[in-house]
Every structure is written in C-alpha cells, then in structure tokens.
Design a protein around this motif. Structure first.
Motif, mmCIF file in Angstrom:
data_model
loop_
_atom_site.group_PDB
_atom_site.id
_atom_site.type_symbol
_atom_site.label_atom_id
_atom_site.label_comp_id
_atom_site.label_asym_id
_atom_site.label_seq_id
_atom_site.Cartn_x
_atom_site.Cartn_y
_atom_site.Cartn_z
ATOM 1 N N SER A 82 -15.234 -11.896 0.765
ATOM 2 C CA SER A 82 -14.189 -11.621 1.762
ATOM 3 C C SER A 82 -13.757 -10.159 1.676
ATOM 4 C CB SER A 82 -12.986 -12.548 1.555
ATOM 5 O OG SER A 82 -12.315 -12.199 0.369
ATOM 6 N N ILE A 83 -13.168 -9.682 2.774
ATOM 7 C CA ILE A 83 -12.717 -8.292 2.868
ATOM 8 C C ILE A 83 -11.308 -8.313 3.463
ATOM 9 C CG2 ILE A 83 -13.118 -6.052 4.005
ATOM 10 C CD1 ILE A 83 -16.116 -6.818 4.137
ATOM 11 N N THR A 84 -10.405 -7.495 2.915
ATOM 12 C CA THR A 84 -9.045 -7.408 3.471
ATOM 13 C C THR A 84 -9.124 -7.010 4.939
ATOM 14 O OG1 THR A 84 -8.221 -6.701 1.332
ATOM 15 C CG2 THR A 84 -6.815 -6.249 3.233
ATOM 16 N N ASN A 85 -8.393 -7.735 5.772
ATOM 17 C CA ASN A 85 -8.420 -7.419 7.202
ATOM 18 C C ASN A 85 -7.511 -6.219 7.493
ATOM 19 O OD1 ASN A 85 -8.221 -7.438 10.040
ATOM 20 N ND2 ASN A 85 -8.814 -9.592 10.040
ATOM 21 N N PRO A 86 -8.054 -5.124 8.036
ATOM 22 C CA PRO A 86 -7.262 -3.896 8.210
ATOM 23 C C PRO A 86 -6.603 -3.764 9.580
ATOM 24 C CG PRO A 86 -9.549 -3.424 8.607
ATOM 25 C CD PRO A 86 -9.455 -4.920 8.402
ATOM 26 N N VAL A 87 -6.378 -4.873 10.280
ATOM 27 C CA VAL A 87 -5.811 -4.779 11.635
ATOM 28 C C VAL A 87 -4.440 -4.102 11.620
ATOM 29 C CG1 VAL A 87 -4.874 -6.127 13.545
ATOM 30 C CG2 VAL A 87 -7.121 -6.662 12.635
ATOM 31 N N TYR A 88 -3.555 -4.520 10.695
ATOM 32 C CA TYR A 88 -2.249 -3.859 10.555
ATOM 33 C C TYR A 88 -2.148 -3.264 9.153
ATOM 34 C CZ TYR A 88 -0.789 -6.419 14.742
ATOM 35 O OH TYR A 88 -0.691 -6.918 16.008
ATOM 36 N N VAL A 89 -2.159 -1.938 9.081
ATOM 37 C CA VAL A 89 -2.013 -1.275 7.788
ATOM 38 C C VAL A 89 -0.633 -0.623 7.768
ATOM 39 C CG1 VAL A 89 -2.973 0.406 6.174
ATOM 40 C CG2 VAL A 89 -4.498 -0.847 7.717
ATOM 41 N N VAL A 90 0.286 -1.232 6.997
ATOM 42 C CA VAL A 90 1.678 -0.779 6.972
ATOM 43 C C VAL A 90 1.961 -0.105 5.633
ATOM 44 C CG1 VAL A 90 4.097 -1.526 7.089
ATOM 45 C CG2 VAL A 90 2.370 -2.634 8.531
ATOM 46 N N GLY A 91 2.516 1.106 5.688
ATOM 47 C CA GLY A 91 2.853 1.863 4.481
ATOM 48 C C GLY A 91 4.172 1.408 3.884
ATOM 49 N N LYS A 92 4.587 2.044 2.798
ATOM 50 C CA LYS A 92 5.754 1.554 2.052
ATOM 51 C C LYS A 92 7.064 1.676 2.828
ATOM 52 C CE LYS A 92 6.579 5.630 -0.952
ATOM 53 N NZ LYS A 92 6.089 6.638 -0.067
ATOM 54 N N ASP A 93 7.162 2.640 3.746
ATOM 55 C CA ASP A 93 8.380 2.746 4.554
ATOM 56 C C ASP A 93 8.222 2.106 5.928
ATOM 57 O OD1 ASP A 93 9.834 4.102 2.590
ATOM 58 O OD2 ASP A 93 8.861 6.006 3.123
ATOM 59 N N GLY A 94 7.215 1.279 6.049
ATOM 60 C CA GLY A 94 7.032 0.557 7.311
ATOM 61 C C GLY A 94 6.205 1.291 8.349
ATOM 62 N N GLY A 95 5.711 2.481 7.999
ATOM 63 C CA GLY A 95 4.885 3.239 8.942
ATOM 64 C C GLY A 95 3.560 2.540 9.194
ATOM 65 N N LEU A 96 3.129 2.580 10.423
ATOM 66 C CA LEU A 96 1.905 1.886 10.819
ATOM 67 C C LEU A 96 0.752 2.890 10.963
ATOM 68 C CD1 LEU A 96 0.706 -0.866 11.707
ATOM 69 C CD2 LEU A 96 1.453 -0.318 14.047
ATOM 70 N N GLN A 97 -0.292 2.642 10.214
ATOM 71 C CA GLN A 97 -1.464 3.532 10.225
ATOM 72 C C GLN A 97 -2.404 3.166 11.383
ATOM 73 O OE1 GLN A 97 -3.475 3.586 6.445
ATOM 74 N NE2 GLN A 97 -4.994 5.100 7.088
ATOM 75 N N ASN A 98 -3.272 4.104 11.717
ATOM 76 C CA ASN A 98 -4.322 3.862 12.719
ATOM 77 C C ASN A 98 -3.779 3.616 14.117
ATOM 78 O OD1 ASN A 98 -6.423 4.209 10.901
ATOM 79 N ND2 ASN A 98 -6.448 2.045 10.318
ATOM 80 N N VAL A 99 -2.690 4.310 14.445
ATOM 81 C CA VAL A 99 -2.180 4.289 15.817
ATOM 82 C C VAL A 99 -2.559 5.626 16.452
ATOM 83 C CG1 VAL A 99 -0.128 4.131 17.292
ATOM 84 C CG2 VAL A 99 -0.239 2.838 15.130
ATOM 85 N N GLU A 100 -3.090 5.561 17.663
ATOM 86 C CA GLU A 100 -3.402 6.798 18.371
ATOM 87 C C GLU A 100 -2.234 7.119 19.295
ATOM 88 O OE1 GLU A 100 -6.116 8.370 17.430
ATOM 89 O OE2 GLU A 100 -5.393 10.077 18.594
ATOM 90 N N VAL A 101 -1.640 8.288 19.095
ATOM 91 C CA VAL A 101 -0.511 8.729 19.914
ATOM 92 C C VAL A 101 -0.984 9.923 20.737
ATOM 93 C CG1 VAL A 101 1.883 9.512 19.907
ATOM 94 C CG2 VAL A 101 1.077 7.970 18.100
ATOM 95 N N TYR A 102 -0.756 9.866 22.043
ATOM 96 C CA TYR A 102 -1.291 10.942 22.882
ATOM 97 C C TYR A 102 -0.465 11.139 24.148
ATOM 98 C CZ TYR A 102 -3.435 7.127 25.608
ATOM 99 O OH TYR A 102 -3.658 5.985 26.357
ATOM 100 N N LEU A 103 -0.579 12.325 24.706
ATOM 101 C CA LEU A 103 0.061 12.601 25.994
ATOM 102 C C LEU A 103 -0.894 12.149 27.095
ATOM 103 C CD1 LEU A 103 1.699 16.117 25.527
ATOM 104 C CD2 LEU A 103 2.792 13.867 25.507
ATOM 105 N N LYS A 104 -0.321 11.402 28.019
ATOM 106 C CA LYS A 104 -1.129 10.880 29.114
ATOM 107 C C LYS A 104 -1.021 11.819 30.311
ATOM 108 C CE LYS A 104 -1.848 6.380 31.237
ATOM 109 N NZ LYS A 104 -1.301 5.025 31.356
ATOM 110 N N ASP A 105 -2.121 12.040 30.944
ATOM 111 C CA ASP A 105 -2.130 12.811 32.196
ATOM 112 C C ASP A 105 -1.598 14.234 32.047
ATOM 113 O OD1 ASP A 105 -3.147 10.562 33.375
ATOM 114 O OD2 ASP A 105 -1.178 9.830 33.995
#
Ligand SMILES: [Cu+2]
Length: 261
Positions: A82-105
């Motif tokens: 088995s492998i840990t599922n990395p869908v939600y990777v949350v850091g110690k202060d609740g920060g969420l990894q692997n989110v893409e943040v971008y300006l649209k248009d």
C-alpha cells in the motif's frame, strides 16, 4: 534586421495575431512560425516596473477527510502492498500543499520565465513526483524513472482526454524529453501500468501562478495594478476564485479555504 522588424511587428500585433492576413504572414518564415505559436495566446508582454504582490495561504475548511491508502495491485515486490494516498497533503498549520493558484484571464504583464526551460516528472516509488506543478508555454518536460519496474507515462488534455503522448519507461534511469503542448491548459497524467499513479501539470501562457508547498502558502509577484480573478485549484476539492485588487508596490493578502470533497 528583417527578423527584428518582424518581432517588433509581432509584439504590437500579438493580441490580434489570429486576425493577421496570410499575405502578411508569407513575408517571413520566422514570422509565420511565430504567428502560429501566438495564435492562441491573448497575453502581451509589457514592462512592469512597480507591480504589486499577491500572497496568501490555502487551507481546507474543516479537517482533511480520511482517505484510505492506495492498495497496490501490481509490482508489489517493489511498490509494496500500500501507498499513502496524497490527495490532501496538509501541513502542521493546516496549509494545503499541491494547490495551483493563478490569475485568470490576465492579458498583459511581465515576460514568461526563461529558466528553467524544462520541467521534470519523475516516476519514483510507483508514484509521480511532483504531484502538481506548473509550466509555461514553450517549456519542455523530461519524464524519467527511478524504478526498476515498467511504467507508462500518459499525459492527456484534461478537458478532452486527448492523449498528448504515451511513453513507456522500461527501466530505472530511462528518461525522455518532449515539448509541452503549444496551448495552455491543465494536463492530467496517468500511468497505464499502475492505475493509482496520477499527476497534474498546469501550463500557462503568462507567469502569474504559484503551486503551494508544504505550508500551503503562495506568492505571486510583479503584478500590474488592476483587479483580477484569482483562482485556487486542487485536484479533489476543485476550484475556488476571488477578485483581487492589486496596487502598485503593495502586497495584497488573499487566503483561500477549499471545501474537501
Ligand atoms: Cu507506473
């Protein structure tokens, strides 16, 4: 000199490149290629001398859902059971990894980065690394394997499912470098040999994006003053957007809370 003139002309004509007549295009082969490359882009490079900064943190609304580990169904000798599922990777202060943040248009701003010219996607321990990354039009991708098992890296257009390429990685140390698609968009990547292997590559025609790290934080710099739509995308929670107003030389904070699904 002719090429310089053509480039200057293109710089002015880019926003309406698709409207240029064929008669003009045949003037120079270089110009024709450049024109074709720009046909889908509505982004214009301008000098940004005192832009603003957008920064923030992405968190989940509430606790991260419990997600069962991935059950390995092939090559267990190497990949494990088995492998840990990395869908939600949350850091110690609740920060969420692997989110893409971008300006649209966003239609104008600083030039695309010229370094690196190549992004990389590694098949390692029967997973892709990184899970989520961003790139810009014109970059290449090196796909490689660190595993002694057969992987198959299969990037697809996320909207149409059209195969971009389909590459077998037969042994540890194998690698291949390919150009990214000419047009921006979200690329989803799978391994046909191991159905649990997934990765996402955002390709932009502008430089205003960031992928959150372990702390869930992001910073987008040198933004021309104005009001934009800022988007946060996560593979399972989906997209959320908010308006942001950027002022010259100032930092604006834009925090996101994504709802887990
Ligand atoms: Cu694989």
């Amino acid at each position: 000199m002719i090429e310089l003139a053509a480039e200057l002309f293109l710089l002015k004509a880019c926003p309406k490149a698709r409207l240029l007549s064929r008669t003009v295009a045949v003037v120079s082969g270089t110009m024709l290629l450049a024109q074709l490359a720009m046909a889908e882009s509505s982004y214009t490079v301008i000098a940004v001398s005192n832009g603003g900064t957008i920064q923030g943190v992405v968190k989940l609304a509430g606790a991260a859902p419990t997600i069962a580990p991935i059950v390995v169904t092939k090559n267990q000798d190497y990949c494990g059971e088995s492998i840990t599922n990395p869908v939600y990777v949350v850091g110690k202060d609740g920060g969420l990894q692997n989110v893409e943040v971008y300006l649209k248009d966003i239609t104008k701003g600083k030039a695309l980065p010229t370094d690196p010219t190549t992004i990389s996607l590694v098949n390692t321990h029967c997973m892709f690394s990184p899970r989520v990354q961003a790139s810009t039009v014109g970059q290449q991708i090196t796909i490689s394997s660190e595993d002694p098992v057969l992987h198959n890296t299969h990037p697809q257009n996320s909207e149409t499912n059209a195969t971009i390429y389909n590459i077998a990685l037969p042994y540890k140390g194998f690698s291949v470098t390919k150009p990214l698609p000419a047009n921006p968009g979200l690329i989803k990547v799978k391994c046909d040999a191991h159905e649990w292997m997934h990765a996402w590559i955002w390709e932009f025609d502008h430089p205003y994006f960031a992928t959150t790290g372990e702390d869930g934080k992001f910073t987008i710099k040198d933004v021309p003053p104005g009001t934009y739509t800022l988007v946060a995308w996560q593979e399972a929670a989906g997209e959320k957007s908010m308006p942001v107003t950027v002022t010259s030389g100032k930092t604006v904070t834009a925090d996101f809370q994504l709802t887990p699904k």
